[in-house]
Scaffold this motif. Structure first.
Motif, PDB file in Angstrom:
ATOM      1  N   ILE A 133       0.854  -1.202   0.000  1.00  0.00           N
ATOM      2  CA  ILE A 133       0.000   0.000   0.000  1.00  0.00           C
ATOM      3  C   ILE A 133       0.884   1.244   0.000  1.00  0.00           C
ATOM      4  O   ILE A 133       0.625   2.202  -0.733  1.00  0.00           O
ATOM      5  N   ARG A 134       1.955   1.184   0.784  1.00  0.00           N
ATOM      6  CA  ARG A 134       2.855   2.355   0.835  1.00  0.00           C
ATOM      7  C   ARG A 134       3.580   2.544  -0.502  1.00  0.00           C
ATOM      8  O   ARG A 134       3.765   3.658  -0.973  1.00  0.00           O
ATOM      9  N   LEU A 138      -1.678   4.921  -0.904  1.00  0.00           N
ATOM     10  CA  LEU A 138      -3.043   4.500  -0.575  1.00  0.00           C
ATOM     11  C   LEU A 138      -4.076   5.008  -1.577  1.00  0.00           C
ATOM     12  O   LEU A 138      -4.956   4.275  -2.031  1.00  0.00           O
ATOM     13  N   VAL A 141      -4.467   2.911  -4.789  1.00  0.00           N
ATOM     14  CA  VAL A 141      -4.488   1.446  -4.676  1.00  0.00           C
ATOM     15  C   VAL A 141      -5.654   0.815  -5.440  1.00  0.00           C
ATOM     16  O   VAL A 141      -6.793   1.254  -5.326  1.00  0.00           O
ATOM     17  N   PHE A 157      -9.461   2.071  -4.559  1.00  0.00           N
ATOM     18  CA  PHE A 157      -9.543   3.007  -3.426  1.00  0.00           C
ATOM     19  C   PHE A 157     -10.267   4.282  -3.879  1.00  0.00           C
ATOM     20  O   PHE A 157     -10.025   4.802  -4.962  1.00  0.00           O
ATOM     21  N   GLU A 164      -7.866   2.740   4.597  1.00  0.00           N
ATOM     22  CA  GLU A 164      -6.790   1.747   4.534  1.00  0.00           C
ATOM     23  C   GLU A 164      -7.254   0.424   5.150  1.00  0.00           C
ATOM     24  O   GLU A 164      -6.908  -0.660   4.665  1.00  0.00           O
ATOM     25  N   ARG A 168      -7.074  -3.275   3.503  1.00  0.00           N
ATOM     26  CA  ARG A 168      -6.424  -4.419   4.164  1.00  0.00           C
ATOM     27  C   ARG A 168      -7.407  -5.586   4.321  1.00  0.00           C
ATOM     28  O   ARG A 168      -7.055  -6.736   4.073  1.00  0.00           O
TER      29      ARG A 168
END
Ligand code: AMP
Ligand code: GLY
Length: 426
Positions: A133-134, A138, A141, A157, A164, A168
């Motif tokens: 994600i980093r 974010l 994504v 996203f 986040e 996940r």
């Protein structure tokens, strides 16, 4: 007379059946559920699992097979039919991985045409989700399942995932299900579909198509199998230039070559590329190992070359360049109310107007006592042709509005083409 085994029971297979019938062949249809449109074009029909070859009708009388959907390709139906010496328009299971594993497709492209890939990370361990994600950022994504999801598995996203935590959770649920997933960079641009005939070596394109995957107007809502599509009378798309199309075809040709050189498998059948034109060039969203649905309807309705000669040339390893009518097409999917959600209107009776203005392709419906009923999926595709997209669009929507029952449809298919829009009130 040539006898062709046609596998599948959706609108796409209905369109393949219509093209095959026009070329004068006899169709032996294998379906999971009886599609009344395909049945009416077939001389023999059998119902059952699409990859259960031992349960198919007498294979000794079949000249070649055409496999419509991805599921039987993923279950090695072509491998099984080739053991019975039936040539297939459709790739072997190992080559179909270009569609059946998004991870495989991204890795193949990294070798064949890395510039066509977005930034992506393959996740096999939950500890890798955070760093991925980093890496992508974010806000950029996209989370993708590896395997087949009927077009409904990709979540973005800001559209389908808002935090986040949601990213996940979705990634972890995919990891539990399949043991692998992709986190990739969100690509921004306009999409296009390139469908091609592939004879193991050459990649021969069909007219380009614009597909609309989102459930609601203005490309809002969840992804679906697709809600409609259009193609232009010149077989191009006005928002693309020649270099975009060349770039897409080059990517497809390289992918096929890489499959042969690195993976030892020859690709024979239909290869579908879903591309997006970004400010950074043309990128691949996904490959499919089959005709698109509904894109098959757009192109096959225009096919002038007899489908049997075309498929034979592909099977002989020297695919011809087919002719397509110079007409525009608009295809609109009529779906049950609530599609693609959980409260979709199942087992609802629909009545489709009889018309000569458009082609009606049944998708996921069933027939009982002479009436047609919805399942939980797309019901009917309406395909109209015209000298321009606005003309085809007007006809398509006139017919679509005549479909009765608990159904809905997008009202903006082809609306972004100049000249389309207000005339028909959609
Ligand atoms: P796919 O099943 O991979 O075709 O994805 C379905 C849809 O999700 C595509 O048609 C796009 O609209 C969207 N999509 C997939 N991958 C990306 C991406 N990397 N960036 C933006 N949108 C994407
Ligand atoms: N139209 C998208 C697909 O066939 O997967």
């Amino acid at each position: 007379m040539t006898r062709v085994l046609l596998i599948g029971n959706g609108a796409r297979e209905h369109a393949i059946a219509a093209a095959l019938r026009r070329s004068g062949v006899e169709i032996v249809a294998r379906m999971k559920m009886l599609n009344p449109g395909i049945a009416s074009l077939s001389s023999e029909v059998s119902i059952g699992r699409l990859s259960d070859v031992d349960d198919f009708p007498d294979l000794s009388k079949i000249d070649f097979a055409v496999v419509g959907p991805e599921q039987p390709l993923s279950e090695a139906v072509v491998d099984a039919l080739e053991k019975h010496e039936i040539p297939c328009v459709g790739p072997l299971q190992a080559a179909a991985r270009i569609e059946t594993s998004k991870v495989f497709a991204r890795e193949l492209l990294s070798q064949a045409a890395p510039e066509a890939n977005p930034d992506y990370v393959i996740i096999r361990d939950r500890d890798d989700i955070g760093p991925a994600i980093r890496q992508v950022g974010l806000k950029n994504v996209v989370v993708k399942p590896d395997g087949l999801t009927g077009g409904k598995g990709v979540k973005i996203f800001g559209e389908h995932l808002d935090t986040e935590g949601a990213v996940r959770d979705y990634a972890q649920s995919l990891l539990i299900k399949e043991g692998v997933l992709l986190i990739e960079e969100k690509l921004v641009g306009i999409e296009f579909t390139v469908q091609t005939f592939v004879d193991g070596e050459r990649v021969v394109p069909m007219p380009l198509v614009r597909d609309y995957k989102r459930a609601y107007d203005e490309d809002r809502g969840p992804n679906t199998g697709s809600m409609g599509s259009y193609s232009q009378e010149d077989h191009h798309l006005s928002y693309l230039d020649r270099r975009d199309v060349e770039s897409a075809l080059r990517t497809m040709t390289r992918a096929i070559r890489m499959l042969r050189e690195r993976h030892g498998v020859e690709y024979r059948g239909i290869l579908y590329g879903q591309f997006i034109k970004t400010s950074n060039g043309v990128k691949v969203l996904e490959f499919n190992a089959r005709f698109g649905d509904p894109e098959a309807m757009n192109v096959l309705a225009l096919l002038e070359t007899p489908a049997d000669s075309l498929f034979w040339s592909l099977l002989y390893g020297n695919v011809m360049t087919p002719e397509f009518r110079r007409l525009a097409t608009v295809c609109v999917y009529v779906v049950p109310e609530g599609y693609p959600g959980p409260d979709v209107a199942r087992d609802a009776r629909i009545v489709v107007p009889s018309t000569n203005d458009a082609q009606i392709y049944y998708a996921s419906v069933y027939e009982q006592d002479g009436a047609v009923y919805t399942t939980g999926s797309r019901a009917v595709a309406v395909l109209a042709m015209g000298h321009s997209v606005p003309e085809a669009r007007e006809t398509a929507y006139r017919v679509v509005r005549g479909v009765r029952g608990r159904v809905r449809f997008r009202t903006d298919i082809g609306k972004d083409v100049p000249g389309s829009g207000e005339a028909d009130g959609c």
